[in-house]
Design a protein around this motif. Structure first.
Motif, PDB file in Angstrom:
ATOM      1  N   LEU A 348       0.762  -1.115   0.032  1.00 50.30           N
ATOM      2  CA  LEU A 348      -0.078   0.144   0.001  1.00 50.30           C
ATOM      3  C   LEU A 348       0.925   1.152  -0.106  1.00 50.30           C
ATOM      4  O   LEU A 348       0.283   2.380   0.002  1.00 50.30           O
ATOM      5  CB  LEU A 348      -0.981   0.076   1.281  1.00 50.30           C
ATOM      6  N   ASP A 349       2.237   1.066  -0.178  1.00 51.13           N
ATOM      7  CA  ASP A 349       3.107   2.349  -0.424  1.00 51.13           C
ATOM      8  C   ASP A 349       3.801   2.266  -1.722  1.00 51.13           C
ATOM      9  O   ASP A 349       5.131   2.885  -1.750  1.00 51.13           O
ATOM     10  CB  ASP A 349       3.990   2.014   0.942  1.00 51.13           C
ATOM     11  N   GLY A 350       3.116   1.764  -2.593  1.00 52.02           N
ATOM     12  CA  GLY A 350       3.737   1.827  -4.006  1.00 52.02           C
ATOM     13  C   GLY A 350       3.871   3.037  -4.647  1.00 52.02           C
ATOM     14  O   GLY A 350       3.236   4.029  -4.043  1.00 52.02           O
ATOM     15  N   PRO A 351       4.183   3.302  -5.856  1.00 47.31           N
ATOM     16  CA  PRO A 351       4.324   4.483  -6.344  1.00 47.31           C
ATOM     17  C   PRO A 351       2.789   4.721  -6.919  1.00 47.31           C
ATOM     18  O   PRO A 351       1.930   3.936  -7.156  1.00 47.31           O
ATOM     19  CB  PRO A 351       5.064   4.156  -7.727  1.00 47.31           C
ATOM     20  N   GLY A 352       2.293   6.158  -6.655  1.00 50.79           N
ATOM     21  CA  GLY A 352       0.843   6.580  -6.782  1.00 50.79           C
ATOM     22  C   GLY A 352       0.071   6.178  -5.395  1.00 50.79           C
ATOM     23  O   GLY A 352      -1.016   6.783  -5.649  1.00 50.79           O
ATOM     24  N   ASP A 353       0.535   5.601  -4.683  1.00 54.22           N
ATOM     25  CA  ASP A 353      -0.225   5.243  -3.519  1.00 54.22           C
ATOM     26  C   ASP A 353       0.154   6.190  -2.440  1.00 54.22           C
ATOM     27  O   ASP A 353       1.057   6.820  -2.485  1.00 54.22           O
ATOM     28  CB  ASP A 353       0.023   3.863  -2.748  1.00 54.22           C
ATOM     29  N   ASP A 354      -0.978   6.695  -1.725  1.00 54.89           N
ATOM     30  CA  ASP A 354      -0.626   7.789  -0.682  1.00 54.89           C
ATOM     31  C   ASP A 354      -1.790   7.641   0.506  1.00 54.89           C
ATOM     32  O   ASP A 354      -2.913   8.245   0.609  1.00 54.89           O
ATOM     33  CB  ASP A 354      -1.032   9.226  -1.347  1.00 54.89           C
TER      34      ASP A 354
END
Length: 420
Positions: A348-354
């Motif tokens: 849940l901490d990948g690119p695009g996730d916030d």
């Protein structure tokens, strides 16, 4: 339910004396101690790769002590399904979770968010006493008048300060409830979230609802469902309470029935090896910005988004009365990504996730839904004053941090000596 892992030894406790013996052994030998109740820890704290695993499922006796008062003594190794079935003939129920196989101890010590939370509060709000074995091996019976700081810490502080063997609980006079589900078209999610939020804010406290958005899986298409529980068997009252929910989106399914409370609890297990990334936030104000940030997570990867309605009786308790301090929470926002056994767990901490865009609207996290147990995760659970008080209680009752295989709050350092 998770497996045991590979501990060096397992103790199957049947009495508080068994628990005390395991604690004495772990403390005296320096052995790592893991305590297991139902085995549902998302952070995998129910399993051990070494040391001693203390399984308390044998501590599962449930006794009605005073029917007129609803006073019940519940062994923490019981499951909530067992509790609901045992209390049903007495016309009593305890609001606690939504899964029958979850252990009493693991859920209750973190707070306990159940299907009647808006009417009867958290599970810990019904607890009036407990039997606990502390790190010195002493069996204590605690309540508001006996070891009150320890009693405070047990209610919301997890297993940090001892092994609780039983809880004295004042159950609610509930036999049957109205339970239902509304399914919606999934093309209208932004309006659905706002509509559910607006309904929650004017909702009858007897109604608890949960909005779940689930992605497409090999087992089916995406779904948007509001499950709800009305804490009385009053079909007319329930229909009035949920009427507004029927207008927040295009309804494609509408079910409701009067059922025994015990039938509300689901009976499902997560397969061994199933991985999960999970975040949650307890939010005082479900603003449009918070809802938009939560919904944005579902656009990056298949994500389950769950909004659990709080308020009502949760807020009737002062924020410093228990170690669960988030009494002003309007709702809990949960995001989860799952992976089958053997597959990498999606982050849940990948690119695009916030996720931080959601979390900044909250006052903290709910310990029962944390997928990790590191210091940063634990610090997200408790406001500073609550954390400091827990650390002080920890210093008094577990200065050696024996109970560290938890969402651990380490003992506070000793106070500096007064200098002349």
């Amino acid at each position: 339910m998770t497996s045991y892992g590979s501990p060096d030894a397992i103790v199957h406790a049947r009495t508080a004396a068994d628990v005390a013996g395991a604690i004495h052994h772990a403390r005296d030998t320096g052995t790592t101690l893991t305590v297991r109740s139902g085995g549902h820890s998302v952070a995998r704290l129910s399993t051990a790769d070494d040391g001693l695993l203390l399984d308390v499922r044998g501590l599962n006796r449930i006794a009605v002590l005073d029917r007129s008062r609803g006073l019940v003594r519940i062994g923490t190794g019981a499951t909530w399904g067992m509790v609901a079935a045992r209390l049903a003939p007495y016309g009593l129920a305890v609001t606690a979770g939504d899964t029958a196989s979850v252990g009493v101890g693991g859920l209750a010590l973190g707070g306990g968010v159940g299907w009647m939370v808006r009417r009867y509060g958290l599970a810990i709000d019904a607890v009036v006493g407990a039997e606990v074995v502390t790190a010195d091996g002493r069996v204590r019976r605690v309540d508001a008048d006996h070891d009150p700081d320890l009693f405070w810490a047990l209610r919301g502080g997890g297993g940090n300060v001892g092994v609780v063997t039983s809880l004295d609980v004042e159950a609610a006079p509930v036999s049957r409830v109205v339970f239902g589900a509304l399914s919606y078209e999934v093309q209208e999610l932004e309006g659905l979230l706002r509509g559910w939020r607006d309904h929650l804010r004017r909702s009858d406290d007897r109604l608890t609802s949960v909005l779940a958005l689930t992605p497409a899986t090999p087992m089916g298409p995406p779904r948007a469902v509001v499950q709800w529980c009305f804490s009385e068997p009053d079909e007319a009252g329930a229909s009035k309470a949920v009427a507004g929910l029927r207008g927040i989106g295009t309804v494609v399914g509408d079910e409701a029935a009067v059922v025994p409370y015990a039938e509300v609890l689901e009976d499902h297990e997560m397969p061994d090896g199933m991985g999960a990334a999970m975040r949650n936030a307890l939010v005082p104000d479900l603003s449009d910005a918070c809802l938009d940030a939560a919904l944005a997570l579902t656009a990056q990867a298949p994500t389950a988004l769950v909004l659990r309605g709080l308020g009502g009786a949760v807020g009737w308790v002062p924020s410093d009365a228990t170690a669960f301090a988030h009494r002003d929470a309007e709702a809990m926002v949960v995001a989860a990504r799952m992976a089958p056994p053997g597959a990498p767990v999606p982050s849940l901490d990948g690119p695009g996730d916030d996720w931080d865009a959601v979390a900044r609207h909250g006052t903290g996290a709910y310990v029962g839904f944390l997928d990790e147990a590191g210091p940063q995760a634990v610090a997200s659970v408790y406001p500073a004053a609550t954390y400091a008080r827990l650390a002080a209680v920890k210093r008094a009752y577990d200065p050696g941090n024996l109970f560290r295989r938890t969402h651990n709050v380490p003992p506070a350092p000793p106070a500096d000596p007064v200098r002349e």
